[in-house]
Write a protein that holds these residues in place. Structure first.
Motif, PDB file in Angstrom:
ATOM      1  N   HIS A 171      11.762 -21.182 -16.230  1.00  0.00           N
ATOM      2  CA  HIS A 171      12.305 -22.317 -15.483  1.00  0.00           C
ATOM      3  C   HIS A 171      12.683 -23.469 -16.412  1.00  0.00           C
ATOM      4  CE1 HIS A 171      11.442 -20.111 -11.975  1.00  0.00           C
ATOM      5  NE2 HIS A 171      10.190 -20.463 -11.805  1.00  0.00           N
TER       6      HIS A 171
ATOM      7  N   PRO B 237      14.673 -18.544  -8.328  1.00  0.00           N
ATOM      8  CA  PRO B 237      15.115 -19.302  -9.506  1.00  0.00           C
ATOM      9  C   PRO B 237      15.091 -18.475 -10.782  1.00  0.00           C
ATOM     10  CG  PRO B 237      12.940 -20.046  -8.764  1.00  0.00           C
ATOM     11  CD  PRO B 237      13.458 -19.105  -7.722  1.00  0.00           C
TER      12      PRO B 237
ATOM     13  N   ARG C  54      16.326 -24.418 -15.907  1.00  0.00           N
ATOM     14  CA  ARG C  54      16.517 -25.627 -15.113  1.00  0.00           C
ATOM     15  C   ARG C  54      16.204 -26.918 -15.874  1.00  0.00           C
ATOM     16  NH1 ARG C  54      19.904 -25.100 -11.547  1.00  0.00           N
ATOM     17  NH2 ARG C  54      19.309 -27.243 -11.101  1.00  0.00           N
TER      18      ARG C  54
ATOM     19  N   GLY D 132      15.678 -23.443  -4.052  1.00  0.00           N
ATOM     20  CA  GLY D 132      16.429 -24.516  -4.677  1.00  0.00           C
ATOM     21  C   GLY D 132      16.595 -25.715  -3.769  1.00  0.00           C
TER      22      GLY D 132
END
Length: 545
Positions: free
Chosen positions: A416, A301, A420, A354
């Motif tokens: 992250h 990620p 995300r 993921g």
């Protein structure tokens, strides 16, 4: 009559990780196994003889030796000959210039001659100030004659200089393979330096290996890195066929300080099976065993190569818009891999970060395990970092063990959130949710992605604090005991070794670690400061601080 112990440990705290007998004040060992766990008076009275050595722990804590649920042991053989460019506090790589300084210093101090390769590890592009990342041209200035490979912190790629590009035959005409990344200079097809995922696999496989005369010494040095972290069972997480043979050769030559469990890579499984039939997996020989098979589905990620059902909040590593990552292989191919491994009756470790990659893995499990989806096959979803709640429930139904990676909350948690979003980042490696629905998760370093430091692993699971001091998912914190179980008894279950490892119980191996404080009673924020005093493998000290 009870035979006298070889050694009795007393005078400190004994954390057994045995729910039926959670603590004790003495432990006895004979012939490499635990023969008594209980009160000091009882153990000494029943097990001390004329030749028994009594070790005063002097207030330290004695625990089961740590089992490493997932790392890349083979990399430990070469780390001593590579350049640490981790970002602080794990290394000096705060920015591009600091990385270049470290490379220059290594070259000069080691007197590396022109033409010899220089390898670094730990480069984290997400932490470079102002987004100023490392490029091929940066490396070419000081290293025109040395191939230089700066490994990405994900271990799924690297930045190469021009000499390394020539060495591995990567040019402007090289076609980027499916599932791979070769970053190009703006407006051209000339490689810019960063190569990742399936494009990196041939480079990784072709990296220089130790000579036969170096294999034993390098292997023992690598095992000492694990032992210094209190680890008595190490993991080799994606083993090439040649490395399987190297590990066995080194063990035959005396590199047997700790146990090593290796998982051959699916693409080389047929080659491995020629010398190591499926029925030999799961059994130790010279403290080495093949634990199962490794399948890698997506990337990392933080490298923006993990495969998601929704797009990243930034462009992909090569500037791709609306980027979700991608699968390196078709669902049909993955289904075939799973069926092959399941039909052989072998455990399967699946790299999936993921949620879309996890969907692919679950679909492959449903295909390959049709008729008995809930059979205990020792299937492990390695990382499972962005698993969804509905997927966790299927883990329960399918007896899939998640091996989480909570060090990400510190090392990459801020990245992250940026890549995300806060909500998804807060459910990163959700140990609390997994435990609450009945799973027995493990937790790992993925070394060399993050350093070998089991107390830091525990600290991240308990506190979930990022580099910037932000909390990453407060509701996913676990207790110190639960965090310890993830690197002891749960990891032993992951290897089908809970009958011999993972807790301090009579009859189990005397795989032990002595810590200078008790993780269960210190201030949770100070767990990371606990140090390993001694590591003991089957009754023999293999590391002492």
């Amino acid at each position: 009559m009870t035979e006298a112990a070889d050694v009795i440990y007393a005078g400190g705290t004994i954390v057994t990780i045995d729910d039926r007998n959670p603590s004790a004040t003495a432990l006895a060992v004979r012939a490499g196994r635990i023969t008594a766990v209980g009160s000091r008076d009882d153990v000494v009275a029943a097990h001390q003889g004329p030749g028994t050595r009594v070790v005063d722990l002097d207030g330290a804590a004695l625990l089961p030796g740590f089992l490493d649920p997932h790392s890349h042991y083979i990399n430990s053989l070469t780390v001593a000959n590579q350049v640490n460019v981790f970002a602080p506090p794990a290394g000096p790589g705060a920015d591009v210039e600091a990385i270049l300084n470290s490379l220059r210093s290594f070259r000069d101090s080691h007197r590396v001659p022109p033409g010899e390769m220089i390898v670094a590890y730990g480069y984290d592009d997400t932490l470079m100030p102002d987004g100023r990342t490392l490029h091929k041209d940066d490396l070419d200035i000081d290293f025109p004659a040395n191939p230089v490979l700066v490994g990405h912190v994900s271990m799924h790629g690297a930045v190469l200089n021009s000499a390394a590009m020539r060495m591995f035959d990567i040019t402007a005409d090289t076609v980027t393979p499916a599932g791979g990344v070769i970053v190009r200079k703006d407006g051209s097809t000339e490689p810019d330096g960063l190569v990742m995922e399936t494009a990196f696999l041939p480079i990784f496989a072709a990296m220089p290996k130790p000579t036969p005369s170096e294999e034993i010494a390098w292997s023992r040095a690598g095992q000492m890195l694990y032992a210094a972290a209190g680890i008595t069972t190490a993991h080799e997480g994606a083993t090439h066929a040649a490395d399987v043979e190297l590990i066995y050769r080194a063990a035959e030559g005396g590199a047997t300080l700790i146990d090593v469990v290796a998982y051959p890579f699916i693409l080389e499984l047929d080659e491995v099976l020629q010398r190591h039939p499926a029925e030999t997996f799961g059994s130790y020989h010279n403290r080495v065993k093949l634990g199962g098979v490794k399948v890698t589905l997506d990337g990392s990620p933080q490298g923006r190569t993990a495969y998601f059902t929704t797009p990243y909040l930034t462009d992909g590593p090569d500037g791709q818009h609306n980027w979700c990552g991608e699968l390196g292989f078709s669902q049909e191919t993955v289904n075939g891999w799973f069926k092959k491994v399941y039909d052989l009756g072998l455990p399967l470790d699946i790299h999936a970060n993921g949620d879309a990659a996890i969907d692919v893995a679950l679909a492959a499990h449903e295909f390959a395990g049709a008729g008995d989806l809930g059979k205990d096959r020792l299937t492990v979803m390695v990382h499972s970092q962005f698993v969804r709640r509905d997927q966790l429930r299927r883990y329960v139904d399918y007896q899939i063990t998640p091996s989480f990676f909570t060090p990400h909350t510190f090392y990459f948690g801020d990245a992250h959130v940026r890549l995300r979003g806060k909500a998804q980042a807060d459910f990163l490696s959700p140990m609390r949710a997994a435990i609450d629905i009945g799973l027995h998760p493990t937790n790992h370093t993925d070394f060399v992605v993050t350093p070998l430091d089991q107390m830091f692993v525990v600290w991240t699971a308990v506190n979930r604090i990022s580099r910037s001091g932000e909390t990453i998912g407060a509701d996913q914190r676990v207790t110190a005991l639960e965090a310890l179980k993830a690197i002891t008894i749960n990891a032993a279950r992951q290897y089908r070794e809970a009958d011999t490892k993972g807790s301090l119980e009579v009859g189990k191996l005397a795989d032990l670690v002595v810590l200078d404080d008790n993780p269960l009673t210190v201030d949770p924020m100070k767990i990371k400061d606990i140090t390993v005093v001694e590591t003991i493998k089957e009754g023999s000290t293999v590391y002492r601080a």
